[in-house]
Scaffold this motif. Structure first.
Motif, PDB file in Angstrom:
ATOM      1  N   ASN A 632       8.241   2.222   3.683  1.00  0.00           N
ATOM      2  CA  ASN A 632       6.835   1.911   3.947  1.00  0.00           C
ATOM      3  C   ASN A 632       6.024   1.918   2.652  1.00  0.00           C
ATOM      4  O   ASN A 632       5.230   1.006   2.384  1.00  0.00           O
ATOM      5  N   VAL A 633       6.234   2.964   1.827  1.00  0.00           N
ATOM      6  CA  VAL A 633       5.529   3.020   0.541  1.00  0.00           C
ATOM      7  C   VAL A 633       6.022   1.902  -0.369  1.00  0.00           C
ATOM      8  O   VAL A 633       5.250   1.303  -1.131  1.00  0.00           O
ATOM      9  N   GLY A 634       7.333   1.609  -0.303  1.00  0.00           N
ATOM     10  CA  GLY A 634       7.875   0.514  -1.098  1.00  0.00           C
ATOM     11  C   GLY A 634       7.200  -0.805  -0.768  1.00  0.00           C
ATOM     12  O   GLY A 634       6.895  -1.605  -1.656  1.00  0.00           O
ATOM     13  N   TYR A 635       6.979  -1.060   0.512  1.00  0.00           N
ATOM     14  CA  TYR A 635       6.294  -2.284   0.921  1.00  0.00           C
ATOM     15  C   TYR A 635       4.881  -2.325   0.348  1.00  0.00           C
ATOM     16  O   TYR A 635       4.455  -3.340  -0.227  1.00  0.00           O
ATOM     17  N   SER A 636       4.136  -1.196   0.504  1.00  0.00           N
ATOM     18  CA  SER A 636       2.765  -1.165   0.009  1.00  0.00           C
ATOM     19  C   SER A 636       2.723  -1.378  -1.502  1.00  0.00           C
ATOM     20  O   SER A 636       1.828  -2.050  -2.021  1.00  0.00           O
ATOM     21  N   SER A 637       3.700  -0.823  -2.237  1.00  0.00           N
ATOM     22  CA  SER A 637       3.740  -0.971  -3.697  1.00  0.00           C
ATOM     23  C   SER A 637       4.075  -2.411  -4.076  1.00  0.00           C
ATOM     24  O   SER A 637       3.448  -2.996  -4.962  1.00  0.00           O
ATOM     25  N   ALA A 638       5.072  -2.988  -3.413  1.00  0.00           N
ATOM     26  CA  ALA A 638       5.526  -4.332  -3.773  1.00  0.00           C
ATOM     27  C   ALA A 638       4.453  -5.380  -3.497  1.00  0.00           C
ATOM     28  O   ALA A 638       4.400  -6.409  -4.181  1.00  0.00           O
ATOM     29  N   THR A 639       3.610  -5.139  -2.493  1.00  0.00           N
ATOM     30  CA  THR A 639       2.561  -6.124  -2.199  1.00  0.00           C
ATOM     31  C   THR A 639       1.496  -6.174  -3.287  1.00  0.00           C
ATOM     32  O   THR A 639       0.674  -7.094  -3.296  1.00  0.00           O
ATOM     33  N   GLN A 640       1.496  -5.206  -4.221  1.00  0.00           N
ATOM     34  CA  GLN A 640       0.527  -5.224  -5.314  1.00  0.00           C
ATOM     35  C   GLN A 640       0.881  -6.254  -6.381  1.00  0.00           C
ATOM     36  O   GLN A 640       0.075  -6.554  -7.257  1.00  0.00           O
ATOM     37  N   SER A 641       2.121  -6.785  -6.316  1.00  0.00           N
ATOM     38  CA  SER A 641       2.565  -7.750  -7.327  1.00  0.00           C
ATOM     39  C   SER A 641       3.205  -8.948  -6.651  1.00  0.00           C
ATOM     40  O   SER A 641       4.175  -8.788  -5.909  1.00  0.00           O
ATOM     41  N   PRO A 642       2.684 -10.172  -6.901  1.00  0.00           N
ATOM     42  CA  PRO A 642       3.299 -11.363  -6.300  1.00  0.00           C
ATOM     43  C   PRO A 642       4.758 -11.521  -6.662  1.00  0.00           C
ATOM     44  O   PRO A 642       5.542 -12.075  -5.882  1.00  0.00           O
ATOM     45  N   ALA A 643       5.158 -11.030  -7.819  1.00  0.00           N
ATOM     46  CA  ALA A 643       6.553 -11.163  -8.245  1.00  0.00           C
ATOM     47  C   ALA A 643       7.492 -10.322  -7.386  1.00  0.00           C
ATOM     48  O   ALA A 643       8.708 -10.532  -7.405  1.00  0.00           O
ATOM     49  N   LEU A 644       6.951  -9.358  -6.650  1.00  0.00           N
ATOM     50  CA  LEU A 644       7.783  -8.464  -5.837  1.00  0.00           C
ATOM     51  C   LEU A 644       7.703  -8.819  -4.351  1.00  0.00           C
ATOM     52  O   LEU A 644       8.019  -7.985  -3.494  1.00  0.00           O
ATOM     53  N   ALA A 645       7.293 -10.046  -4.032  1.00  0.00           N
ATOM     54  CA  ALA A 645       7.129 -10.430  -2.625  1.00  0.00           C
ATOM     55  C   ALA A 645       8.428 -10.291  -1.844  1.00  0.00           C
ATOM     56  O   ALA A 645       8.439  -9.857  -0.687  1.00  0.00           O
TER      57      ALA A 645
END
Length: 794
Positions: A632-645
């Motif tokens: 869940n935290v990984g999802y929230s973190s990855a959404t901060q960067s388009p490269a991590l979509a």
């Protein structure tokens, strides 16, 4: 050779052929009959009658002409059409209309010139029979009389339905639904038998299922009281052969085909044949086959003694109990019981054994005092061992099994009774009291400590933790590790459920203090496990209070302290777990600092370590719970960067999948359900971002419903804040979709709930900052602003 002998042999061959596929029956009969052409012809005529049974109206006697003109009226009824032909005459659909009511009825008419006086008398008897039978599954009798020409008739309920077998097939019913339908038929036959009426011709075409799904037993044209038959059991009919019997081959009992009069056991046979036809294409199990075999036994003495007995076996089959028709013996009965109760059966068996042991001890206590003392000590030790097994061993096994919530809740309740009895035992020493206190701590964790999946029994968990703390403090030498464990667990309830982070922090300070007072040489495995649990509780509190400075420091301590563990513990799965938790909280720290690359890197490493621990403890719900939060935290973190979509989608799918597994195990855990709602909310936001607004709105409605349900069951400030956030999210999605009305309604709901939270001083985090934005949007809504005039609240 007499006709009766030929009929008996034909019936036996006919019954045997029914077990063969329909396409193979005729060839088989010809082979079995050999040169006996009369026998072969008689059996083939039975097959022809059996095939006609699905469309005929069975009332006995010769067939009436289908070409006869329709009468205009019969009694008060206008005749609409002919709906059936029977041996006594015809059945018509009649309609009666008057100022106060209109209804349709089935009208059975017999012409005296067609049938003998005996058959007319039977027709009149049917009229009285129907008048006596009032049952929801028996076609109702309305009226009767004779036409001006002396033709007797009866008016009965018109059942606009399908034969039971056709209706079951049309509706694709499974075996349970077919048995429920069949049981209603049995109830109707039982009622008829209670009124001394034997139907004598129970077939699929005589059981119609109407649009309401209820079966109706029709056509009592050949029904009569048992005493109406010949006194010696032979039929009083003047017809000695099959052609003269009022019955349907294939469904009539063997004794009926042989010319013996009908009894209630004849109807039991017909019910068995009806059941056989109803389930034959659905692979009935061994119990159901045994029920059918007993009902259709050739010898009436081997059948069920009554319809009640048949229904009792059907009820046993439906509830997983032993079926009397099986005669399976003790092994069969035990197997059925174990399959019904599975996990609880072990605990129940042990509890029963203890109860029996207690009774034995009570009897033995009248003997010599020494023997009573020894027996009492043994019983006490058994209860002590059982309580430990139920809490520490059996519970840990059950918590990994989907659908075990009810069994675990029952287990927890019983374990609590045992622990209370142990703690209150006269003369209980400190070792026993400490053992009971540890049991209360373990029980509380299963009931409702928020750092893991639980049974949703928060208040029971709180009470058991406070009781354990009091018991430990009262010991001459309080156990520091156990006291610290209880304080850490209570801190989790105070922080997550009560939103009292200051009170939670005070509990954790006390826990560290009691651990620090233990000399270094006395710090055993239990002490180290207690410290790591207190440390993890501290880290959890930093996420509630957003204490960014403390998070990396405590993460480093959690991992560094592994080096102080006994050597045998440093490579254990517990060590892997603590390294995973340390990485997890470092990832949260980077997330709070808007450093998505570092956050995702830490959370991927944490995932690897959690998976490593799971391999050593397959299906451990506590590890799965940690993995779900990590994702869940990984999802929230990855959404901060388009490269991590791509990583964001993977994390979200992983969190959703794990939560589905956990909810199957702990369906009563409101915290877990709220967590699942948050993940679904993330999915709805992702759908909206992709332009799939209608799907997003539908999914978010479900999220709001989940939060409302959790809040209704167990209201807390944190859950009220989540509901406000869910309404705001729904409004934002509707605004993006251009749906002004939905957006305004959801902003209004959020504002109303936030106002209540503000009045109680319970608005938390970003939710407390929504007030101004909500007011601005509601002002735009009030003056008719468009969706684009509303501001999306972040």
């Amino acid at each position: 050779m007499t006709d009766r002998s030929l009929d008996q042999r034909a019936l036996a061959l006919f019954e045997a052929a029914l077990d063969l596929p329909a396409a193979a029956r005729e060839a088989w009969v010809m082979q079995q009959a050999g040169a006996d052409k009369a026998l072969a012809d008689r059996v083939l005529s039975l097959f022809a009658a059996d095939r006609a049974a699905s469309v005929a109206v069975h009332t006995g006697g010769a067939q009436a002409s289908v070409d006869a003109p329709l009468p205009e009226r019969i009694g008060a009824y206008r005749i609409v059409r002919r709906i059936g032909q029977g041996g006594m005459g015809a059945v018509y659909l009649g309609e009666r209309a008057s100022d106060d009511f209109r209804h349709q009825a089935a009208i059975k008419l017999v012409k005296p010139g067609v049938l003998s006086d005996a058959l007319i008398q039977r027709f009149l008897a049917e009229r009285q029979t129907l008048a006596d039978l009032v049952h929801p599954n028996i076609a109702r009798f309305h009226d009767g009389g004779a036409t001006e020409r002396g033709e007797p008739y009866i008016v009965m309920e018109y059942v606009d339905g399908r034969p039971i077998t056709d209706w079951a097939a049309d509706n694709s019913l499974g075996i349970p639904a077919r048995l429920a339908l069949f049981r209603q038929v049995c109830d109707a036959v039982r009622f008829a038998h209670q009124n001394l009426i034997v139907h004598r011709d129970i077939t699929p075409s005589n059981v119609l299922v109407a649009a309401d799904g209820a079966p109706r037993l029709i056509d009592f044209g050949i029904a009569k009281p048992p005493e109406a038959e010949g006194g010696d059991g032979a039929a009083s009919s003047p017809y000695p052969s099959l052609a003269g019997l009022s019955l349907t081959p294939g469904f009539a009992a063997p004794e009926r085909m042989a010319g013996v009069g009908a009894t209630t056991l004849s109807d039991v046979f017909s019910l068995g044949r009806l059941l056989d036809v109803l389930v034959e294409d659905h692979a009935p199990d061994a119990d159901l086959k045994a029920i059918i075999a007993t009902a259709t036994a050739l010898d009436p003495a081997d059948r069920y003694a009554s319809v009640d007995a048949l229904m009792d076996d059907l009820d046993r089959h439906a509830t997983g109990r032993t079926v009397t028709a099986r005669n399976g013996g003790r092994g069969y009965a035990i197997g059925k019981f174990v399959r019904r109760y599975r996990w609880p059966v072990t605990a129940a068996a042990v509890a029963l054994a203890l109860i029996l042991a207690a009774l034995i001890v009570a009897l033995v206590s009248y003997c010599r005092a020494e023997r009573a003392r020894v027996a009492e000590e043994q019983r006490f030790e058994e209860v002590r061992a059982l309580a430990g097994y139920m809490i520490f061993d059996l519970n840990s096994q059950l918590e990994r099994i989907a659908g075990s919530t009810k069994a675990r809740a029952d287990l927890a309740e019983q374990a609590g009774r045992y622990l209370s009895a142990l703690a209150a035992s006269p003369g209980a020493d400190d070792a026993l009291k400490l053992e009971a206190a540890r049991g209360f701590i373990a029980l509380a964790r299963a009931q409702g400590v928020p750092d893991r999946p639980h049974l949703g029994q928060i208040e029971s968990a709180r009470a058991n933790l406070e009781r354990a703390i009091g018991m430990i403090r009262d010991l001459r030498e309080p156990s520091a590790p156990d006291l610290a464990e209880a304080q850490a667990s209570l801190a989790m309830i105070l922080g997550h459920i009560d939103s009292k982070t200051d009170a939670a922090a005070a509990r954790l300070v006390e826990a560290h203090a009691v651990l620090a007072a233990v000399p270094s040489a006395a710090r055993d495995r239990r002490w180290h496990m207690a410290r790591r649990n207190v440390r993890k509780a501290e880290l959890d509190m930093t996420t509630l209070t957003a204490s960014l400075d403390d998070m990396p420091r405590l993460s480093d301590l959690l991992e560094a302290e592994i080096a102080e563990w006994p050597a045998a513990m440093r490579d254990s799965s517990d060590a892997s777990l603590d390294r995973a938790y340390a990485r997890y909280y470092r990832g949260i720290h980077h997330y709070f600092l808007d450093q998505p690359d570092d956050a995702v890197a830490d959370l991927l490493e944490a995932e690897r370590l959690f998976r490593e621990a799971e391999r050593a403890n397959p299906g451990d719900p506590n590890i799965l719970y940690a993995l779900a939060w990590n994702a869940n935290v990984g999802y929230s973190s990855a959404t901060q960067s388009p490269a991590l979509a791509g990583q964001a989608r993977r994390f979200l799918d992983q969190a959703s999948s794990i939560l589905d597994r956990l909810l199957q195990i702990e369906s009563n855990d409101d915290g877990l359900r709220a967590f699942a709602a948050n993940v679904q909310q993330a999915r709805s936001q992702a759908l909206s971002a992709d332009g799939r607004h209608s799907e997003a709105i539908a999914l978010q409605r479900g999220v709001i419903a989940m939060h409302q349900d959790v809040l209704r069951r167990n209201p807390t400030p944190a859950r009220s804040n989540r509901l406000v956030l869910a309404h705001v999210t729904m409004a934002n999605i509707a605004r993006a979709a251009g749906d002004r009305d939905t957006a305004c309604a959801e902003y209004r709901s959020a504002r109303e709930k936030l106002t209540v939270l503000d009045q109680r001083n319970e608005a938390l985090g970003s939710v407390g900052r929504y007030g101004a934005g909500l007011d601005a949007n509601l002002a735009a809504c009030s003056w008719g602003g468009a969706a684009n005039d509303l501001v999306i609240l972040e």
